[in-house]
Motif scaffolding. Sequence first.
Motif, short mmCIF file in Angstrom:
data_model
loop_
_atom_site.label_atom_id
_atom_site.label_comp_id
_atom_site.label_asym_id
_atom_site.label_seq_id
_atom_site.Cartn_x
_atom_site.Cartn_y
_atom_site.Cartn_z
N ALA A 41 -3.55 -6.03 3.60
CA ALA A 41 -2.74 -5.08 3.07
C ALA A 41 -3.58 -3.87 2.43
CB ALA A 41 -1.43 -5.45 2.49
N LEU A 42 -4.48 -4.69 1.56
CA LEU A 42 -5.29 -3.70 0.73
C LEU A 42 -6.47 -3.07 1.64
CD1 LEU A 42 -5.72 -2.80 -2.14
CD2 LEU A 42 -7.29 -5.09 -2.53
N LYS A 43 -6.87 -3.78 2.41
CA LYS A 43 -7.91 -3.19 3.40
C LYS A 43 -7.36 -2.08 3.97
CE LYS A 43 -10.81 -7.42 4.17
NZ LYS A 43 -11.35 -8.40 4.86
N ARG A 44 -6.07 -2.23 4.59
CA ARG A 44 -5.37 -0.98 5.37
C ARG A 44 -5.17 0.02 4.37
NH1 ARG A 44 -4.64 1.93 9.65
NH2 ARG A 44 -2.69 2.65 10.11
N TYR A 45 -4.64 -0.28 3.29
CA TYR A 45 -4.48 0.86 2.21
C TYR A 45 -5.78 1.75 2.03
CZ TYR A 45 -4.26 3.67 -2.02
OH TYR A 45 -4.51 4.65 -2.96
N ASN A 46 -6.93 1.00 1.89
CA ASN A 46 -8.20 1.58 1.70
C ASN A 46 -8.63 2.26 2.89
OD1 ASN A 46 -10.77 2.08 0.17
ND2 ASN A 46 -11.61 1.06 1.97
N LEU A 192 1.77 -2.77 -1.31
CA LEU A 192 1.00 -4.03 -1.77
C LEU A 192 1.50 -4.67 -2.74
CD1 LEU A 192 -2.39 -1.53 -2.67
CD2 LEU A 192 -1.84 -3.08 -0.75
N SER A 193 0.67 -5.74 -2.76
CA SER A 193 1.50 -6.91 -3.83
C SER A 193 1.01 -6.58 -5.07
CB SER A 193 0.66 -8.45 -3.40
OG SER A 193 -0.65 -8.21 -3.82
N PRO A 194 1.45 -7.02 -6.19
CA PRO A 194 0.92 -6.75 -7.68
C PRO A 194 -0.13 -7.13 -7.79
CG PRO A 194 3.17 -7.91 -7.73
CD PRO A 194 2.82 -7.92 -6.31
N ALA A 195 -0.85 -8.24 -7.21
CA ALA A 195 -2.25 -8.67 -7.44
C ALA A 195 -3.17 -7.57 -6.72
CB ALA A 195 -2.66 -9.93 -6.85
N ASP A 196 -2.86 -6.95 -5.61
CA ASP A 196 -3.84 -6.21 -5.02
C ASP A 196 -3.61 -4.64 -5.84
OD1 ASP A 196 -4.47 -7.48 -3.13
OD2 ASP A 196 -2.77 -6.87 -1.49
N ARG A 197 -2.38 -4.43 -6.42
CA ARG A 197 -2.51 -3.04 -7.26
C ARG A 197 -3.27 -3.25 -8.50
NH1 ARG A 197 3.62 -0.37 -7.25
NH2 ARG A 197 4.27 -0.59 -5.09
N ARG A 198 -3.31 -4.52 -9.11
CA ARG A 198 -4.23 -4.72 -10.16
C ARG A 198 -5.65 -4.45 -9.91
NH1 ARG A 198 -0.25 -8.77 -11.33
NH2 ARG A 198 -1.45 -10.37 -10.46
N VAL A 309 -6.56 4.26 -7.76
CA VAL A 309 -7.75 3.85 -8.31
C VAL A 309 -8.17 5.03 -9.32
CG1 VAL A 309 -10.31 2.99 -8.07
CG2 VAL A 309 -8.57 2.90 -6.28
N PRO A 310 -8.17 4.61 -10.71
CA PRO A 310 -8.80 5.60 -11.67
C PRO A 310 -10.15 5.92 -11.64
CG PRO A 310 -8.68 3.49 -12.61
CD PRO A 310 -8.08 3.21 -11.26
N VAL A 311 -10.54 7.11 -12.23
CA VAL A 311 -11.87 7.30 -12.56
C VAL A 311 -12.45 6.27 -13.12
CG1 VAL A 311 -13.43 9.08 -13.77
CG2 VAL A 311 -11.15 9.98 -12.49
N LYS A 312 -13.84 5.99 -12.50
CA LYS A 312 -14.46 4.73 -13.20
C LYS A 312 -16.03 4.74 -12.68
CE LYS A 312 -13.35 0.97 -10.95
NZ LYS A 312 -12.57 -0.27 -10.25
#
Length: 330
Positions: A41-46, A192-198, A309-312
């Motif tokens: 799911a995270l890969k798909r979001y990216n 996304l799951s909470p872990a993916d969002r973190r 994703v924040p500025v980082k």
Amino acid sequence: MASNPAQRTTRAAVAATAVALFVGTQPLAAADPVPPNASDALKRYNELSTQAETLNEEHLRAQEELANAQGALDQANRDIAGAQQAQEALRGQVDLLTEASFQGARFSQLSALLVSDSQQDFLNRMSALGVLAYDNAESLRGLEEAVVKAEDAARRATEATDSANRAIGEIDQRKAALNQQIDEARDAYRSLSPADRRALNDAGDMGPIPVPAGKAGEALAFALSQRGKDYVYGSNGPDTWDCSSLMQAAYRSAGIAIPRTTYGQAKIGRSVTRNEVKAGDLVIYYSGQTHVAMAIDGLRAVHASTEGVPVKVQDIESIGPISVIRRVVG
């Protein structure tokens, strides 16, 4: 002109560009914030978010070129107005000279001799005859040039207007595609799951980072001060950014104007190699040049990655494949 060529041309010069850009979308745009062991799911979001950033930068480029087209049209209209004013002034001058020639200033060498009271009077009349002939010839030449300039300006304005009309639909298509892609990316984020969002929301290193003296250091200091702020497609700050707007604002804070888009930023300053990278350099990523970060040193860069994703700060190499590195100052 019957319609407002300025408004119609705004979409003008962008027409051809808009078609090419819309069809030739690059699949990757943003930095990859996803670790190798990320969930599907995270890969798909990216994947969706990077495609959205590509469309975002292309839409911004279309708007930038649209503004250039507007400038070209405005200049053409100014040229038309100037040429028309020149025509009116020169026509008046030619008319005055012609009228004068028929009201007594018209005389030949023989008539000047016959009506002269003295040798000096004859010379004066001959001199006046020469001045009149010269002035009339100069006015006629000027009038011809003004007519040609007006015709050329009118042609350029017509071409710009036609181009603008063709661009209108293309720009609307680009915007619609961008909005659809953003919606898909945001839907994917919400799933996304909470872990993916973190994992996405990790702001990374927020500690103090020294910057060098000079304009590049000032720009870098600004970019670093924005760490933790959110990414939003097409945003220009001050609370949210996209990748290229952060770079533009950073250099603006140092008194240096740079283009708004990654494509424009990929052409400014001078090119440097990977081994030459230093603080303040702009690192442009992907073959389509659709993402940008600012180097902190030879290893790290600060950037606005993608929504969620924040500025980082990240390792320069981890952000994506480097296309070109540009040094804005120095």
